[in-house]
Motif scaffolding. Structure first.
Motif, PDB file in Angstrom:
ATOM      1  N   THR A 220       0.867  -1.172   0.000  1.00 42.61           N
ATOM      2  CA  THR A 220       0.000   0.000   0.000  1.00 42.61           C
ATOM      3  C   THR A 220       0.906   1.225   0.000  1.00 42.61           C
ATOM      4  OG1 THR A 220      -1.386  -1.261   1.509  1.00 42.61           O
ATOM      5  CG2 THR A 220      -1.929   1.068   1.248  1.00 42.61           C
ATOM      6  N   TRP A 221       0.526   2.225  -0.746  1.00 38.77           N
ATOM      7  CA  TRP A 221       1.298   3.461  -0.740  1.00 38.77           C
ATOM      8  C   TRP A 221       0.723   4.351   0.356  1.00 38.77           C
ATOM      9  CZ3 TRP A 221       3.551   5.598  -5.816  1.00 38.77           C
ATOM     10  CH2 TRP A 221       4.018   4.539  -6.603  1.00 38.77           C
ATOM     11  N   LEU A 222       1.530   4.635   1.353  1.00 38.68           N
ATOM     12  CA  LEU A 222       1.056   5.471   2.458  1.00 38.68           C
ATOM     13  C   LEU A 222       1.247   6.944   2.142  1.00 38.68           C
ATOM     14  CD1 LEU A 222       2.618   3.426   5.412  1.00 38.68           C
ATOM     15  CD2 LEU A 222       0.266   3.308   4.566  1.00 38.68           C
ATOM     16  N   PHE A 223       2.266   7.230   1.348  1.00 42.26           N
ATOM     17  CA  PHE A 223       2.574   8.622   0.996  1.00 42.26           C
ATOM     18  C   PHE A 223       3.452   8.628  -0.240  1.00 42.26           C
ATOM     19  CE2 PHE A 223       5.725  12.106   1.314  1.00 42.26           C
ATOM     20  CZ  PHE A 223       4.866  13.185   1.207  1.00 42.26           C
ATOM     21  N   VAL A 224       3.227   9.574  -1.132  1.00 44.09           N
ATOM     22  CA  VAL A 224       4.126   9.749  -2.276  1.00 44.09           C
ATOM     23  C   VAL A 224       4.215  11.226  -2.638  1.00 44.09           C
ATOM     24  CG1 VAL A 224       2.287   9.248  -3.966  1.00 44.09           C
ATOM     25  CG2 VAL A 224       4.662   9.047  -4.659  1.00 44.09           C
ATOM     26  N   SER A 225       5.442  11.689  -2.890  1.00 46.30           N
ATOM     27  CA  SER A 225       5.614  13.082  -3.294  1.00 46.30           C
ATOM     28  C   SER A 225       6.754  13.213  -4.291  1.00 46.30           C
ATOM     29  CB  SER A 225       5.915  13.946  -2.067  1.00 46.30           C
ATOM     30  OG  SER A 225       6.307  15.233  -2.478  1.00 46.30           O
ATOM     31  N   HIS A 226       6.537  14.033  -5.321  1.00 50.22           N
ATOM     32  CA  HIS A 226       7.603  14.306  -6.284  1.00 50.22           C
ATOM     33  C   HIS A 226       8.315  15.606  -5.935  1.00 50.22           C
ATOM     34  CE1 HIS A 226       5.210  11.316  -8.381  1.00 50.22           C
ATOM     35  NE2 HIS A 226       6.299  11.029  -9.057  1.00 50.22           N
ATOM     36  N   GLN A 227       7.922  16.164  -4.793  1.00 48.75           N
ATOM     37  CA  GLN A 227       8.576  17.369  -4.271  1.00 48.75           C
ATOM     38  C   GLN A 227       9.155  17.008  -2.900  1.00 48.75           C
ATOM     39  OE1 GLN A 227       8.515  19.918  -6.375  1.00 48.75           O
ATOM     40  NE2 GLN A 227       7.131  18.810  -7.741  1.00 48.75           N
ATOM     41  N   LYS A 228       9.694  17.993  -2.220  1.00 44.89           N
ATOM     42  CA  LYS A 228      10.184  17.761  -0.858  1.00 44.89           C
ATOM     43  C   LYS A 228       9.006  17.394   0.046  1.00 44.89           C
ATOM     44  CE  LYS A 228      14.102  20.884  -1.089  1.00 44.89           C
ATOM     45  NZ  LYS A 228      14.719  22.061  -0.477  1.00 44.89           N
ATOM     46  N   CYS A 229       9.312  16.762   1.165  1.00 44.75           N
ATOM     47  CA  CYS A 229       8.239  16.379   2.090  1.00 44.75           C
ATOM     48  C   CYS A 229       8.472  17.006   3.464  1.00 44.75           C
ATOM     49  CB  CYS A 229       8.151  14.863   2.198  1.00 44.75           C
ATOM     50  SG  CYS A 229       9.562  14.128   3.047  1.00 44.75           S
ATOM     51  N   THR A 230       7.466  16.939   4.314  1.00 42.83           N
ATOM     52  CA  THR A 230       7.599  17.468   5.681  1.00 42.83           C
ATOM     53  C   THR A 230       7.530  16.318   6.682  1.00 42.83           C
ATOM     54  OG1 THR A 230       5.219  17.721   6.001  1.00 42.83           O
ATOM     55  CG2 THR A 230       6.379  19.582   4.988  1.00 42.83           C
ATOM     56  N   LEU A 231       7.935  16.601   7.910  1.00 43.70           N
ATOM     57  CA  LEU A 231       7.843  15.605   8.967  1.00 43.70           C
ATOM     58  C   LEU A 231       6.387  15.139   9.127  1.00 43.70           C
ATOM     59  CD1 LEU A 231       8.989  14.096  11.483  1.00 43.70           C
ATOM     60  CD2 LEU A 231       8.618  16.185  12.795  1.00 43.70           C
ATOM     61  N   ASP A 232       5.460  16.099   9.069  1.00 43.27           N
ATOM     62  CA  ASP A 232       4.036  15.774   9.214  1.00 43.27           C
ATOM     63  C   ASP A 232       3.557  14.797   8.138  1.00 43.27           C
ATOM     64  OD1 ASP A 232       3.716  17.214  11.458  1.00 43.27           O
ATOM     65  OD2 ASP A 232       2.657  18.912  10.532  1.00 43.27           O
ATOM     66  N   ASP A 233       4.026  14.987   6.899  1.00 42.39           N
ATOM     67  CA  ASP A 233       3.648  14.072   5.805  1.00 42.39           C
ATOM     68  C   ASP A 233       3.971  12.635   6.194  1.00 42.39           C
ATOM     69  OD1 ASP A 233       2.890  16.147   4.094  1.00 42.39           O
ATOM     70  OD2 ASP A 233       4.900  16.325   3.198  1.00 42.39           O
ATOM     71  N   LEU A 234       5.203  12.436   6.696  1.00 47.68           N
ATOM     72  CA  LEU A 234       5.652  11.079   7.002  1.00 47.68           C
ATOM     73  C   LEU A 234       4.941  10.520   8.237  1.00 47.68           C
ATOM     74  CD1 LEU A 234       9.498  11.255   6.227  1.00 47.68           C
ATOM     75  CD2 LEU A 234       7.598  10.735   4.703  1.00 47.68           C
ATOM     76  N   ILE A 235       4.823  11.351   9.264  1.00 46.00           N
ATOM     77  CA  ILE A 235       4.149  10.899  10.489  1.00 46.00           C
ATOM     78  C   ILE A 235       2.706  10.495  10.159  1.00 46.00           C
ATOM     79  CG2 ILE A 235       3.316  11.609  12.791  1.00 46.00           C
ATOM     80  CD1 ILE A 235       6.293  11.477  12.862  1.00 46.00           C
ATOM     81  N   HIS A 236       2.041  11.338   9.378  1.00 45.59           N
ATOM     82  CA  HIS A 236       0.656  11.064   8.998  1.00 45.59           C
ATOM     83  C   HIS A 236       0.564   9.746   8.220  1.00 45.59           C
ATOM     84  CE1 HIS A 236      -3.501  11.754   7.934  1.00 45.59           C
ATOM     85  NE2 HIS A 236      -3.190  11.564   6.651  1.00 45.59           N
TER      86      HIS A 236
END
Lengths: 263, 263
Positions: free
Chosen positions: B69-85
């Motif tokens: 399952t993809w929990l998160f994907v970004s083609h730009q920079k990410c934040t701590l909140d993105d990963l924690i979420h």
């Protein structure tokens, strides 16, 4: 046999091994021997796969491996103690890596490189590829997508607990096992492909029906076909989910093309 | 112009984009456009680079991406909140990955692929390579060695602290920045190489001394030479320290060969 290529091979195999370790890794000695026993190929560099812990200077830790200290390196499985002990020596940014099997093979002709490439792809080494030099030097690099790269310390300070490092040890060792399975598959697929090639080139008409001393051709063919079918199935699954821009024909077709090189 | 190739190109570029995202990533639109504007090339798949958090079923987390399952994907920079979420949704083994720029280019002839390969290697994409299919289909894959792969949870349980995830966010973002620098370098090196190629093929004798509308050839040549010198220097440094078995001529020579393809 092209004279330049055989001279190249002779010179190369007679040279000193300039690597840090100075010899071929034990787990791939049979692979390197098999390749070097063929007129069409010789190996120029190799690594069976390794677990390494490197300590990089903080300012360039993300890009280069230069100015790095090796805290630990193993071509076999590792233990929690190995990693903990290595990490106590970190003064910069320590990173744990699993680096899979890599092999560079110089090939006599483009067809020879295509055969080797086909074997590599079908054995799971998806990032393999050719290099064709200006002077017609043809290299095939066997490369895997199979990695691990985990930052563990920053300016010498450990960022994670021992329980996590224990978990990483297991993951790295599992990757080492899978790596050995792929090397095994590569060796056997290569052996089959070379046997078939030799029979096709040197045997008189009709002789292909004769039972080969090692294995029957039919069995080999069946085995290969099933390997390719499996591979193609996996590729089809992957194509639409992993890339950001994929044209309709794309990698499925691309794979199909060289999957049939020696079927 | 080979008719088969141009037909192939036309069919391919008119097809629907079958990727999950359905379009070319913004950061490489100019690269894809430049390549597709050349008669000799067209792109079949691409990704500008991404930070992804995937959740794998525990039993096969080390090998396949299937059943993920993809929990998160970004083609730009990410934040701590993105990963924690993203991590709060993990029920299997979550892994954070940075996957660099990847591009597949179909090339008309082997020489065209060699040129593209040379540009890729000199722009820092060291794992690039060619595939030559049975039907003479020639593909060039632009690939980097630049990665990150960090296991973060096991059976849905987080294995590391938030401070560590914050550190990883910075590392992943630094890799994204370096990735963009390499794409930039690739674009400019490719532009220079194609300009030179076009001038050599189409311009009448002597016209190479004329100032080109974009940049003078001399400046381009100087720039390229310095890029290659830098690259070779780096390769020489690397060869003896990173591989386990290296023959005397090995990768330094190998690199040199295609580094001069268009110098």
């Amino acid at each position: 046999m092209d004279k330049t290529f055989s001279q190249w091979k002779k010179t190369c195999l007679n040279k000193l091994d300039l690597s840090k370790k100075g010899s071929v890794d034990q787990d791939i000695e049979h692979v390197v021997s098999l390749i070097n026993s063929c007129e069409e190929y010789f190996t120029t560099s190799s690594c069976s796969g390794r677990i390494i812990l490197i300590d990089a200077a903080t300012e360039n830790s993300d890009v280069q491996k230069q100015n790095c200290t090796w805290l630990f390196v193993s071509h076999q499985k590792c233990t929690l103690d190995d990693l903990i002990h290595g990490l106590t020596k970190s003064i910069g940014d320590a990173v744990l890596k699993f680096e899979p099997f890599v092999l560079h093979v110089q090939c006599r002709k483009l067809e020879d490189a295509q055969l080797m490439h086909s074997v590599a792809i079908n054995s799971g080494f998806r990032n393999s590829g050719l290099t064709v030099g200006k002077t017609e030097k043809i290299m095939m690099a066997v490369r895997s997508t199979h990695g691990l790269e985990v930052p563990l310390s920053h300016e010498g300070r450990l960022l994670v607990g021992h329980e996590y490092i224990h978990f990483l040890t297991q993951i790295a060792n599992q990757k080492m096992e899978e790596n050995l399975r792929r090397i095994h598959r590569f060796y056997h697929n290569l052996q089959s492909a070379l046997t078939k090639e030799t029979l096709q080139i040197h045997d008189p008409p009709g002789s292909q029906d004769i039972q080969h001393p090692l294995k029957s051709l039919e069995t080999e063919k069946e085995k290969k076909t099933s390997v390719y079918k499996r591979r193609r199935k996996r590729e089809k699954h992957r194509t639409t989910s992993e890339c950001c821009h994929v044209d309709g024909s794309s990698s499925v077709q691309e794979q199909d093309d060289y999957l049939h090189l020696f079927t």
